[in-house]
Design a protein around this motif. Structure first.
Motif, mmCIF file in Angstrom:
data_model
loop_
_atom_site.group_PDB
_atom_site.id
_atom_site.type_symbol
_atom_site.label_atom_id
_atom_site.label_comp_id
_atom_site.label_asym_id
_atom_site.label_seq_id
_atom_site.Cartn_x
_atom_site.Cartn_y
_atom_site.Cartn_z
ATOM 1 N N GLY A 229 0.810 -1.208 0.000
ATOM 2 C CA GLY A 229 0.000 0.000 0.000
ATOM 3 C C GLY A 229 0.844 1.258 0.000
ATOM 4 N N ILE A 230 1.946 1.226 0.730
ATOM 5 C CA ILE A 230 2.846 2.378 0.762
ATOM 6 C C ILE A 230 3.399 2.653 -0.632
ATOM 7 C CG2 ILE A 230 5.093 3.157 1.620
ATOM 8 C CD1 ILE A 230 4.405 1.752 4.275
ATOM 9 N N LEU A 231 3.813 1.600 -1.325
ATOM 10 C CA LEU A 231 4.306 1.758 -2.691
ATOM 11 C C LEU A 231 3.216 2.321 -3.603
ATOM 12 C CD1 LEU A 231 6.243 1.311 -5.083
ATOM 13 C CD2 LEU A 231 5.516 -1.085 -5.108
ATOM 14 N N ALA A 232 2.017 1.769 -3.508
ATOM 15 C CA ALA A 232 0.923 2.214 -4.374
ATOM 16 C C ALA A 232 0.597 3.685 -4.154
ATOM 17 C CB ALA A 232 -0.316 1.356 -4.130
ATOM 18 N N HIS A 233 0.521 4.097 -2.886
ATOM 19 C CA HIS A 233 0.170 5.485 -2.584
ATOM 20 C C HIS A 233 1.304 6.448 -2.931
ATOM 21 C CE1 HIS A 233 -3.793 5.413 -0.597
ATOM 22 N NE2 HIS A 233 -3.482 4.157 -0.334
ATOM 23 N N ALA A 234 2.533 6.043 -2.656
ATOM 24 C CA ALA A 234 3.665 6.907 -3.000
ATOM 25 C C ALA A 234 3.731 7.130 -4.504
ATOM 26 C CB ALA A 234 4.971 6.312 -2.481
ATOM 27 N N TRP A 235 3.538 6.053 -5.271
ATOM 28 C CA TRP A 235 3.571 6.184 -6.721
ATOM 29 C C TRP A 235 2.402 7.021 -7.229
ATOM 30 C CZ3 TRP A 235 6.570 6.495 -10.511
ATOM 31 C CH2 TRP A 235 6.139 6.321 -11.830
ATOM 32 N N GLU A 236 1.206 6.808 -6.649
ATOM 33 C CA GLU A 236 0.058 7.612 -7.055
ATOM 34 C C GLU A 236 0.310 9.093 -6.792
ATOM 35 O OE1 GLU A 236 -4.630 7.026 -6.566
ATOM 36 O OE2 GLU A 236 -3.687 7.646 -4.686
ATOM 37 N N GLN A 237 0.920 9.406 -5.641
ATOM 38 C CA GLN A 237 1.188 10.801 -5.316
ATOM 39 C C GLN A 237 2.220 11.401 -6.268
ATOM 40 O OE1 GLN A 237 -0.523 12.578 -2.717
ATOM 41 N NE2 GLN A 237 0.291 14.141 -4.095
ATOM 42 N N ILE A 238 3.216 10.617 -6.628
ATOM 43 C CA ILE A 238 4.200 11.101 -7.589
ATOM 44 C C ILE A 238 3.527 11.413 -8.921
ATOM 45 C CG2 ILE A 238 6.163 10.362 -9.007
ATOM 46 C CD1 ILE A 238 7.257 8.937 -6.508
ATOM 47 N N GLU A 239 2.623 10.550 -9.334
ATOM 48 C CA GLU A 239 1.917 10.790 -10.588
ATOM 49 C C GLU A 239 0.978 11.991 -10.493
ATOM 50 O OE1 GLU A 239 0.233 6.796 -11.369
ATOM 51 O OE2 GLU A 239 1.505 6.835 -13.163
ATOM 52 N N GLN A 240 0.366 12.197 -9.329
ATOM 53 C CA GLN A 240 -0.528 13.344 -9.141
ATOM 54 C C GLN A 240 0.244 14.657 -9.087
ATOM 55 O OE1 GLN A 240 -2.824 12.638 -5.610
ATOM 56 N NE2 GLN A 240 -4.157 11.112 -6.574
#
Length: 259
Positions: A229-240
């Motif tokens: 989940g940490i990876l998924a959210h960190a990557w989503e935030q980078i994309e946002q």
């Protein structure tokens, strides 16, 4: 002169044996594991030093799947997302989130396994005394029960317990840990006059304890699970995108509390 054993013996491991062109993990050639062993099974092999298959592997994987994420309000996830807006790389953002996992956020699974083991050792007739002794040392809250957000029921716990019951009915696990966990749940309901259901930490702790994991590994496996989940959210935030995002929008201010 030395035979260099003073250097080679500095680190001792049963996990990996390696030389140019050869990698053995827990005694098995890595090429024989690639494409034939699932990731959850690989985790178990590496950590526990033995293979896990069939229903045992199904239980272990279910526990890993259940705890992957709990939204941006979870400290580990929030920290990773904030770090991702500060110009650090993806792995640094992940490390920031993982470093938020401690005794309070991330430690309940380990504590629950220890509580279950203590209750099993004392026996069901001594459950009330066992819980009183636990509270005298650790405080009034019992790890693995109740949830500040999911009321009345944490949706993950019943499914995990159902899988344990299924495995116990097939003789895959004993079911003893599940029984003592449910006894604690019933005790709390009687004590407080309302249900205090098992949460994700309590339910995954049942699985880890049924599989024979020592308490510290319950925390370690939770960290592995939550890292997804940490990876998924960190990557989503980078994309946002976003820059220097703090815990609240900038229009909100803190309370200044002078002496």
């Amino acid at each position: 002169m030395t035979d260099n054993k003073d250097v080679s013996d500095w680190w001792r491991t049963k996990i990996i044996d390696m030389e140019p062109g050869r990698i053995h993990l827990r005694g098995q050639p890595v090429q024989d594991l690639i494409g034939t062993m699932g990731f959850a099974q690989m985790i178990w092999l590496m950590v526990m030093g033995e293979q896990i298959d069939g229903p045992h592997a199904k239980l272990f994987e279910a526990a890993l799947v259940a705890a992957v994420d709990h939204g941006p309000q979870a400290p580990s996830i929030a920290a990773a997302r904030m770090a991702a807006t500060c110009g650090v790389g993806l792995q640094s953002a992940m490390a920031t989130g993982l470093n938020m996992l401690g005794d309070v956020h991330g430690g309940a699974g380990e504590q629950a396994v220890a509580l279950y083991q203590r209750a099993l050792d004392a026996g069901p007739d001594s459950l009330a005394a066992t819980l009183d002794t636990w509270r005298a040392t650790h405080g009034r809250y019992l790890p693995g029960f109740g949830h500040r957000f999911h009321k009345p029921v944490d949706p993950r716990a019943p499914r995990l317990l159902a899988l344990v019951d299924e495995a116990a009915s097939q003789g895959v696990v004993s079911g003893a840990v599940a029984r003592i966990a449910r006894a604690i749940e019933e005790h709390l309901a009687t004590e407080r006059g309302k249900p205090v259901p098992m949460n994700i930490d309590g339910a995954t702790a049942v699985i880890y304890a049924e599989l024979g994991c020592p308490p510290p590994l319950a925390r370690g496996f939770f960290g592995l699970s939550r890292s997804v989940g940490i990876l998924a959210h960190a990557w989503e935030q980078i994309e946002q995108g976003g820059r220097n995002k703090g815990p609240t929008p900038p229009t909100y201010r803190w309370t200044y509390d002078p002496d």
